[in-house]
Structures are given as structure tokens and as C-alpha cells.
Design an enzyme around this catalytic site. Structure first.
Site, short mmCIF file in Angstrom:
data_model
loop_
_atom_site.label_atom_id
_atom_site.label_comp_id
_atom_site.label_asym_id
_atom_site.label_seq_id
_atom_site.Cartn_x
_atom_site.Cartn_y
_atom_site.Cartn_z
N ASN A 192 79.99 -10.15 81.18
CA ASN A 192 79.78 -11.00 80.01
C ASN A 192 78.49 -10.68 79.24
O ASN A 192 78.43 -10.87 78.03
CB ASN A 192 79.88 -12.50 80.35
CG ASN A 192 79.08 -12.88 81.56
OD1 ASN A 192 78.07 -12.24 81.83
ND2 ASN A 192 79.52 -13.88 82.28
N ASP A 230 82.85 -10.04 90.13
CA ASP A 230 82.75 -11.50 90.19
C ASP A 230 83.97 -12.23 89.62
O ASP A 230 84.16 -13.41 89.88
CB ASP A 230 81.51 -11.97 89.43
CG ASP A 230 80.23 -11.60 90.16
OD1 ASP A 230 80.26 -11.53 91.41
OD2 ASP A 230 79.20 -11.37 89.50
#
EC number: 2.7.1.90
Lengths: 400, 400
Positions: B111, B141
Site C-alpha cells: 500500500n 501480509d
């Protein structure tokens, strides 16, 4: 009715079950025993008459057991006392053997377990029991005498080398890299840590340091060389055995666990963390990662060495043949005939040659400074692990 | 001359290189760009004009790169500042793009990296630069929004499930077993720890506890349930995310690292060690092992998920097609059409939908007591990891 009994002892390995299955399948073929009973949880379970008839397993279950890590028959850490100290235990065991028509007992384990083989076979001879007691070697530590290498070691070596290569590449991805420390098992002998010498990238050794229990740890020389390496490469990769010791025989782990206050931070007591503390105390860098392989090196069957798996089965078969030939107090072993092409033969030795003895990593395979493994050792290690993954990266930090 | 540039950012995964190679091979096929340049060490290297022409690699080297873990182009942890704060950096980047005839830039990352895609594409539009900036997702993740799952996660999930199963079997071999704790990555989101729900033996979940950052940790309830489980089975298996937190938001790791004196022993500060300290402080047992998987879960390519590897390559190809169609500010994604048979489609979303956002593990997949994962979650996880090893043991402690 003439049965045999097989049990497992000590720590698990990836291929300990393959020995039991190898023995079972060899017996299925030659029919020497009516039943192959498994004693659950080693000699502890045998003393409780906790048996399982292996013929109750389907062919598919037998194959699954062969390719399962951990001691599939259960294990124990039980050292049989001398018969002069605890005779009742021996009487009880041979009574159990008699009641279950057990003609032969096989114990799969390391030097402690082969001590049990030695004691039981001696007791049988002295007391006129017609029961054969033979051993099958097993230990990831590779520290048994006489045997070229132990079943379980090749898989552990393959796992360690693979993980060292993968984490080495992982530790080099940034421009500003740090120090990576891997801690292996091996409290007395450094074979497991040394097997990291198999991890190579671009034909070069990944590990800058491989530290063994057999080499007294020179802290000042180590810190100086780590600093020199880090200054040059901005990266250091270290493999350390849990058993690394100071010249006075004290474990690094023990010392640093006590002295965490003087370093200003807490320590768990592993060799890897002790080395981290030394590097920090010497002001080299704070970018340090520690990876303790823990039980993975003995149970990661998903990365098994096929050669190890095969040899483990053949040692089970060899033990069966020893018993069928009337032998007792023996341990099935393998002798290396040639490195390349790799060739071993299967034979036996007296349990007394193995019991309670430790085979250390050869001093001549350690580099003169004591901090790494010499290239000469590779021909010993290479065939045991089998094929390792091959990787390729393109950024310059990986090609240093 | 019309080139493209691809770079990698953030932590390594087992399949991050497969995306770069997927893009390269798709371009080789359709010839949209003259050259595929690799920017070494992410945006940091791009700013240094540290490029590598991927066509310099032989076919064999390309295939090796595809099946290599760690960021094979090098990585960075560099977050581009807003152009209002540091405009020079943007000017420099687009000057470099122009001088190297870079028509399209692809950034592979999580991100934070997609924030870079969002900022650069917005800057290009606002300032009239005809350069397409698109993202390729990546993170073990699995915490990116919109995307069904991220490349890298499936391999990490497979590795965690495999290791949990193997160490679960290892931890049960004695009659007197203890408590085994595995610590996974995942500081904010619990997907990695949760993937341990894939580890099953005899059709039953291996882990007695799976602890996630999303579930506030109730220490008293946890200690009571561990005690109850241990009293019943003489064994407890716990998987904990590094990010497990108390209800006040404080990390377990942080708290216990400070309070090691009150427990009477040193702590390193990992969640696994904090849980060990809690179990000891509650007098449950001292037979506790902690295994911190560390970087292994993101770099153990030797246990790669084939599905993950394939999808990672296809996302590289999807990103190439986005750029060829003139799109910018997009991230290639995959959408799940069906669990069984598993089917995904490849499409895209705006980078702004992903940048700086976190996808948490769904509360409805956590058991009511907060200590484990519900069976309902399995259909999500199963296809991502691919085939897991199957094992079989016979002693009763394993069949509890």
C-alpha cells in the site's frame, strides 16, 4: 510365534519413520518375523506394553508414515540405568519380550539409545535370554562414531542450506543492509551449522562466518572481523551453532543471558542473540536480525533429502537382516565408498562403538581463523543433501 | 524508442520476481515496448538512474529469476513525499523518464508503493507528462483493499501451514508434552497468522489458538483457556501474530519486553516470547518452545504455492496490458469468481483505492471467543496455498 519390536527414541528427524517402515517392509518381503510390533513412545511405552501391530496399517498408511516427519511411533528421553542399579526394569522388559514372543528388539536412536542397545544385549547374553537387541542410528546432529553420517542429518543439512540461501538473498535487498544471524542446533558437535557451507550463490559461500562448538570462540577476533566485513560490504551473514563456547568452555548463550544488563537490553539466552549483543556492544551496527531454526531443521520433511530418506529405509532393512542372521548388540551403519559418484555400503558395528560417544566436526575442515568451513568439506556434504534450489538475482548487491 | 521501467519496493516475497518476469515475457510476446528496464532498488535506484535492461538476461536466467525469492531487482523502503513538499524529486524522476524514453513505469509493492503510483500518476496528469504509472500488488501480509488476495500471500500461507503441521507433529512425540508457540509476521492485519488454519491433522485443526492483531487480547481469558487446554491434553499449540495487542492498543511484545523483571526472566520483545512469559507467570508449565518464523515466511521459495507463482506472473502481464491500453494510476488486481473450482479474473482498480489503506481479517471469520479461526474461512484460504503435505503417525498422542 516369533515377533519383533521396533521403537524410537530421542528427538524427531524427518526420516526416523522411514527406518521403521524400511524394517517393516523388508520383513513383509522375507517373512522372518510373524509380526512387527511398534513400541509406542520408546522404551517408556515398551515398559507399559504399549504396542501397535504395524500390519494393521494399510499400504497407503505405511507409505504416509514413511514420508512423515516427527517420531511417528512416539518417542521418549529415557536412559536405561545400569542393570546393577535397577535390575527390576531389565527383568520387566525381558518378561514383556517373552510374553509377546519378541525374538528381536530394534531401537532407533542416537548415542543414548545405542547405550540402551548395548546394555540390553549384554544383559540378555549374561542372563541367557535368547533375544536379539540391535540398533538403528538416527540423529540430525550427525555426531555418531563409526557411521559416515546419520539418517536425519542429510535432510537437516538440506533444510539449513536452503534456508541460508533464501534468507541470504532476502537480507541483501536494500542498499542499506545489515547483519543476519542464523542459529542452528548442535550443542556439542557443529555438523549442522557446518552444513550451511552448502549454501552458495554465484559459486561463492553465502555465510561470512560459520561458528561451531568445537572451535573456542575468540570474541575480540570475531568482533574485529565482523567489523571489517561490515565496513567492506555493509552486510554480514553469520551461522552459529547453539553450542558455541568461550575458550573456558562456557556457552555464549549462557554468558550473555546473564549479562543482558551490561549490554543494556534483554537476552533470551540463544547463541544467536548472544552474538547480536556482542555486535551491538562493539558498536558495529544495530541492524541485526536473528533467526533461530529451532525444531524446523529436524521436522521440515517438506524439504526432505531423498537420499537421506532412502538410506534411512535401507538401514531399517539392514537391522532386520542383522537380527535374522542372529546378530545382537549391533548397530546398522553405512560406510562411504566414494564421494563422486556417491556410493555407500550398509553393514554394522558393535553398539559399544557408538554408545555415549560423540563424533566432532574435523578440525582440518575449519578455516585457519576458526570462523568458517574449508572448501575441502564440500565433497563430504554435497551428496547428503541432494539437489538444492538454484536462484538468480540481478541487482548488484547480490553479486558482490 | 518507447521503453518501460519496472521496480520493486518494500519487503521481499517468494513471487515478487515472477511479476517482473511476467511483465517482461508478455512484452516479449506483444512487443509493445522496445525495452523493459529494471530499476534497481526501487524508486531509490530509479532516482540514481540505476537501470538494467532485462533483455540482457538469457532465457534460462529469466526463468531462474522467476523462481527466485527475495526482491531480485533490489528493493527500498522509500516513501515519496507529496509533490507540494518535495517537487524537485518529481521533476528529477520525470526528467529521468524522459531521457530514458520511459513511456510507462510499473511499481511492484504494497500500500505504500501504490501511494507512490497514485502520487506519480497524479503529478504526470497535472503537469502534462505523457507517462503512464501503474502498480502491481505485492505483500505477504495480504492487507491490500479491493484485491481478493495479494501475490506473495499464498506462498507465505502455504509455508506457515506446512511448518505449523510439521512442528505440531514434532511437539507431540513425548508422553510429557509442552506448549508450542509460533509467531508469524503481520503487525496490523492477521492474515498470515490466520492462514495457520490450513494446518490440519486427521481432519482437525492443529492450532488450539490463533491470535490476531484485530482481536483485542484478553490476557485473563487467554491464560484460563490455555490452562484448561493444557490440563486436558498436556499439550497446547498456539499461533500468534507479531501484532497481537491489548485492548488499550499496546503490543504484547512491547509490554512484555519492558516487564521482564517482574516475570523474573529476560524477554526479547516478540509476541511469542510475551505469550511464553504470560503462560509461565500463570504457572501453567515451563515446557514452552517459541518459534519465530521471521523472514522465512516471505522468502521460503522452496515451498512456493504454484498458484501464487502463476498469478503473480499474470498480474505483471495485466499491468503491461493496462499501460498498453493507455491507462494510468491503476493497480492490476485479481477478483475471485469462485472458491471451488477456484477461479479468478484479472482486472484493475484505481491506485487511490489501495494506497495507504489496510484490509483487516474479517471479524466474522474469528471464533466467538476470539481465540481461533472459524471453519467458514477455509474456503477462502484453501485454493491460495495449493497442495499441502499429508502426514500419518500412529501413536495415540497424535490422534487426540
Amino acid at each position: 510365534m516369533k515377533n519383533c519390536l521396533v521403537a524410537q527414541s530421542g528427538g524427531p528427524t524427518s526420516v526416523i519413520n522411514a527406518s521403521a517402515v524400511g524394517l517393516y517392509l523388508a520383513n513383509k518381503e522375507n517373512g522372518h518375523f510373524d509380526k512387527v510390533l511398534a513400541g509406542l513412545n520408546g522404551i517408556e511405552g515398551v515398559l507399559r506394553e504399549d504396542f501397535f501391530d504395524m500390519s494393521e496399517l494399510s499400504d497407503e498408511e505405511v507409505e504416509l508414515l514413511r514420508t512423515t516427519p516427527s517420531a511417528g511411533l512416539g518417542s521418549c528421553r529415557y536412559k536405561l540405568k545400569d542393570s546393577t542399579v535397577n535390575k527390576e526394569e531389565y527383568e520387566k522388559l525381558f518378561d514383556i519380550f517373552s510374553r509377546h514372543s519378541i525374538d528381536s528388539f530394534f531401537y532407533i536412536g542416537g548415542n543414548d539409545s545405542q547405550d540402551t542397545v548395548k546394555k540390553l544385549s549384554a544383559y540378555a547374553k549374561e542372563n541367557g535370554f535368547d533375544v536379539r537387541i540391535n540398533g538403528i542410528p538416527k540423529t540430525v546432529d550427525n555426531d555418531l562414531m563409526v557411521i559416515d553420517h546419520t539418517p536425519g542429518f542429510g535432510s537437516a543439512a538440506k533444510y539449513i542450506a536452503t534456508i541460508v540461501l533464501e534468507s541470504y538473498l532476502d537480507s541483501l535487498v536494500y542498499t542499506n543492509n545489515g547483519i543476519f544471524i542464523v542459529e542452528t542446533m548442535g550443542r556439542d558437535a557443529g555438523w549442522l551449522a557446518a552444513s550451511a557451507c552448502l549454501a552458495r550463490y554465484n559459486g561463492r559461500q553465502c555465510a561470512d562466518f560459520i561458528l561451531l562448538p568445537e572451535v573456542p570462540f575468540d570474541e575480540a577476533a570475531f568482533a574485529a572481523k565482523v567489523k571489517e566485513t561490515f565496513d567492506k560490504k555493509n552486510h554480514v551473514y553469520i551461522v552459529a551453532s547453539e553450542g558455541v563456547k568461550y575458550p573456558n568452555g562456557e556457552f555464549l548463550a549462557a554468558t550473555k543471558a546473564q549479562s543482558h544488563d551490561s549490554f543494556g537490553h534483554a537476552q533470551l539466552g540463544g547463541a544467536g542473540n548472544a552474538i547480536k549483543a556482542i555486535i551491538e556492544a562493539n558498536g558495529i551496527t544495530k541492524r541485526i536480525k536473528v533467526l533461530e531454526l529451532s525444531v524446523l531443521q529436524r521436522c521440515a520433511f517438506h524439504a526432505v533429502s531423498e537420499i537421506d530418506l532412502e538410506e534411512s529405509g535401507k538401514l531399517g532393512k539392514t537391522a532386520l537382516e542383522l537380527a535374522a542372521a542372529g546378530e545382537t548388540g549391533k548397530v546398522a551403519i553405512l560406510v562411504r565408498e566414494s564421494d563422486d559418484p556417491y556410493k555407500v555400503t550398509f553393514t554394522s558395528t558393535d553398539a559399544s562403538n557408538i554408545a555415549n560417544k560423540v563424533k566432532y566436526f574435523p578440525a582440518e575442515w575449519v578455516t585457519p581463523d576458526g570462523f568458517n568451513i574449508r572448501e575441502e568439506a564440500l565433497s563430504y556434504f554435497v551428496p547428503l543433501a541432494g539437489k538444492l534450489p538454484e536462484y538468480r538475482v540481478i541487482h548488484k548487491y547480490h553479486n558482490m
